[in-house]
Design a protein around this motif. Structure first.
Motif, PDB file in Angstrom:
ATOM      1  N   VAL A 176       7.188 -13.085  -7.538  1.00  0.00           N
ATOM      2  CA  VAL A 176       7.359 -12.293  -6.316  1.00  0.00           C
ATOM      3  C   VAL A 176       6.011 -11.654  -5.974  1.00  0.00           C
ATOM      4  O   VAL A 176       5.427 -10.940  -6.790  1.00  0.00           O
ATOM      5  N   VAL A 177       5.501 -11.949  -4.772  1.00  0.00           N
ATOM      6  CA  VAL A 177       4.206 -11.421  -4.343  1.00  0.00           C
ATOM      7  C   VAL A 177       4.457 -10.329  -3.302  1.00  0.00           C
ATOM      8  O   VAL A 177       5.079 -10.580  -2.263  1.00  0.00           O
ATOM      9  N   GLN A 178       3.965  -9.129  -3.579  1.00  0.00           N
ATOM     10  CA  GLN A 178       4.104  -8.021  -2.609  1.00  0.00           C
ATOM     11  C   GLN A 178       2.782  -7.903  -1.840  1.00  0.00           C
ATOM     12  O   GLN A 178       1.753  -7.573  -2.417  1.00  0.00           O
ATOM     13  N   GLY A 179       2.822  -8.184  -0.540  1.00  0.00           N
ATOM     14  CA  GLY A 179       1.607  -8.097   0.286  1.00  0.00           C
ATOM     15  C   GLY A 179       0.974  -9.464   0.461  1.00  0.00           C
ATOM     16  O   GLY A 179       0.612 -10.117  -0.519  1.00  0.00           O
ATOM     17  N   LEU A 180       0.874  -9.894   1.723  1.00  0.00           N
ATOM     18  CA  LEU A 180       0.312 -11.218   2.009  1.00  0.00           C
ATOM     19  C   LEU A 180      -0.982 -11.076   2.793  1.00  0.00           C
ATOM     20  O   LEU A 180      -1.199 -11.745   3.802  1.00  0.00           O
ATOM     21  N   GLY A 181      -1.845 -10.173   2.337  1.00  0.00           N
ATOM     22  CA  GLY A 181      -3.162 -10.007   2.954  1.00  0.00           C
ATOM     23  C   GLY A 181      -4.136 -10.982   2.330  1.00  0.00           C
ATOM     24  O   GLY A 181      -3.754 -12.065   1.865  1.00  0.00           O
ATOM     25  N   ALA A 182      -5.416 -10.591   2.301  1.00  0.00           N
ATOM     26  CA  ALA A 182      -6.462 -11.497   1.827  1.00  0.00           C
ATOM     27  C   ALA A 182      -6.183 -11.989   0.402  1.00  0.00           C
ATOM     28  O   ALA A 182      -6.285 -13.184   0.114  1.00  0.00           O
ATOM     29  N   PRO A 235       1.911  -7.233  -7.495  1.00  0.00           N
ATOM     30  CA  PRO A 235       1.620  -6.288  -6.415  1.00  0.00           C
ATOM     31  C   PRO A 235       0.246  -6.558  -5.807  1.00  0.00           C
ATOM     32  O   PRO A 235      -0.769  -6.455  -6.499  1.00  0.00           O
ATOM     33  N   CYS A 236       0.224  -6.923  -4.535  1.00  0.00           N
ATOM     34  CA  CYS A 236      -1.049  -7.229  -3.857  1.00  0.00           C
ATOM     35  C   CYS A 236      -1.120  -6.478  -2.532  1.00  0.00           C
ATOM     36  O   CYS A 236      -1.682  -6.979  -1.545  1.00  0.00           O
ATOM     37  N   ALA A 237      -0.496  -5.298  -2.481  1.00  0.00           N
ATOM     38  CA  ALA A 237      -0.551  -4.490  -1.248  1.00  0.00           C
ATOM     39  C   ALA A 237      -1.336  -3.217  -1.583  1.00  0.00           C
ATOM     40  O   ALA A 237      -2.494  -3.313  -1.959  1.00  0.00           O
ATOM     41  N   LEU A 238      -0.692  -2.075  -1.500  1.00  0.00           N
ATOM     42  CA  LEU A 238      -1.414  -0.836  -1.803  1.00  0.00           C
ATOM     43  C   LEU A 238      -1.089  -0.337  -3.203  1.00  0.00           C
ATOM     44  O   LEU A 238      -0.168  -0.826  -3.845  1.00  0.00           O
ATOM     45  N   GLY A 239      -1.847   0.679  -3.645  1.00  0.00           N
ATOM     46  CA  GLY A 239      -1.604   1.254  -4.964  1.00  0.00           C
ATOM     47  C   GLY A 239      -0.445   2.238  -4.932  1.00  0.00           C
ATOM     48  O   GLY A 239       0.211   2.431  -3.895  1.00  0.00           O
TER      49      GLY A 239
END
Ligand code: NAI
Length: 354
Positions: A176-182, A235-239
């Motif tokens: 599960v990937v949170q955040g689909l930014g760079a 987690p690939c969004a904010l802290g």
């Protein structure tokens, strides 16, 4: 909560903190330099709508300290720093970033800066008008740093899977990937290439939909992704997403992603450890951009992305092995090791007393 600045600096060993105010652009910002004992301090520019200035100051200190730890554990001859800009209505951002460039230039190479949340290529161009100590976004720079981060995260996830199950076995995994930014989007691409079943969430519906179309991944409601049962939560969004409530919700076996300062407090790593969830410290797994940027600025070369992945994979495997042997959470072992190395660097830097 009020931050007493000098007390906080003394506790965490900061060298300097600058409070920045520019009357013309209406910029308000903080620049933290944590450690320059073996090389310049490195750290990106975060622009965020902080509710009050103390929050921005705390974020600046936390992020700069995390950069010092990251440098030590990645064997990079540099220390940590950070620039935090307070996003507010009425700021003339082109002028503000040019002003930031002048401040960075005035430090004469003590601090190098680059991208972070809220600061992309356009903003870095504005900064680069006034300073040479910035990661240039164009062809003369180190290339897309987020690609290096994503590759490091991918390699760190592989190391964590091998640690837990003895093999990666990608096609049987659900991530599960949170955040689909760079970072998140590139990570999702790498996982899909390996046949992983990827579920992703982003608060920006347009980005989520574009990723679903490109990669044929499943989308989750951005408030529910923490509850999904999976091998890896990335987690690939904010802290600050793992706190007293959310650590109890997680239904994964491993947490490993690109976001900085994922845990609200170190104790949350201990709670994950108690729950039998392997938490890979963010400052170990997300160091790809730092390695790429530092080798470019300090050694004048572009470290190939694959080599960066191998390097982070090795560091992660070694940390997980040591933590297992010690029966401790990887976060505990990594923090202790990073702080020991910072102290050692500083001791070596002190002039010998005659
Ligand atoms: P980005 O700004 O390109 O992407 C972040 C994404 O997360 C955005 O698409 C945003 O809509 C989404 N998002 C925000 N809040 C969310 C939420 N609650 N739930 C789901 N999605 C949410 O940022 P980037 O560059 O991808 O960085 C991601 C994280 O990785 C940040 O924490 C950053 O500090 C960290 N990082 C990035 C590095 C890099 O090379 N870009 C290097 C090291 C760390």
């Amino acid at each position: 909560m009020e931050t007493r600045i000098l007390a906080a600096m003394a506790r965490d060993g900061f060298e300097r903190v600058l409070a920045i105010h520019d009357r013309r652009s209406r910029l308000r910002a903080f620049l933290g330099v944590h450690d320059t004992s073996v090389g310049p301090a490195l750290g990106g520019i975060r622009r965020w709508a902080y509710l009050e200035e103390n929050q921005a100051l705390r974020d600046c200190l936390r992020l700069a300290l995390a950069m010092s730890r990251k440098c030590c554990l990645a064997d990079v001859a540099a220390g940590g720093g950070k620039l935090v800009l307070i996003d507010a209505p009425g700021v003339d951002w082109e002028r503000a970033y040019a002003y930031v460039g002048r401040v960075v230039q005035s430090l004469g190479g003590l601090f190098y800066t680059g991208p972070d949340v809220g600061t992309g290529e356009r903003e870095l161009e504005w900064v680069a008008r006034a300073t040479e100590f910035v990661t240039h976004p164009g062809p003369s720079g180190p290339g897309r740093l987020s690609d290096a981060t994503a590759e490091g995260v991918f390699a760190g996830i592989a190391a964590a899977l091998r640690h837990v199950d003895g093999e990666e076995d990608w096609p049987r995994r659900r991530v599960v990937v949170q955040g689909l930014g760079a970072v998140g989007l590139r990570l999702a691409r790498r996982l899909v290439e390996r046949g992983v079943s990827v579920v992703a969430a982003d608060v920006d519906g347009g980005k989520a939909e574009a990723a679903r179309r490109e990669l044929a991944i499943e989308l989750a409601d951005p408030s529910r992704e923490l509850d999904l049962s999976c091998d890896v939560f990335a987690p690939c969004a904010l802290g600050g997403i793992l706190h007293d409530l959310t650590v109890e919700r997680l239904a994964c076996r491993i947490v490993a992603g690109g976001a900085n300062n994922v845990l609200v407090r170190t104790e949350h790593a201990l709670r994950l450890f108690e729950r039998g969830i392997l938490y890979v410290p963010d400052f170990v797994i997300n160091a790809g951009a730092l390695v790429r940027g530092a080798t470019f600025h300090l050694d004048g070369r572009r470290e190939p992305i694959e080599r960066i992945g191998e390097r982070i994979g090795r560091t992660t495997s070694e940390l997980l092995r040591r933590a297992s042997e010690a029966g401790e959470a990887p976060e505990t072992v990594a923090l202790r090791e990073a702080d020991r190395r910072i102290t050692e660097r500083r001791r070596e830097d002190e002039p010998a007393l005659s």
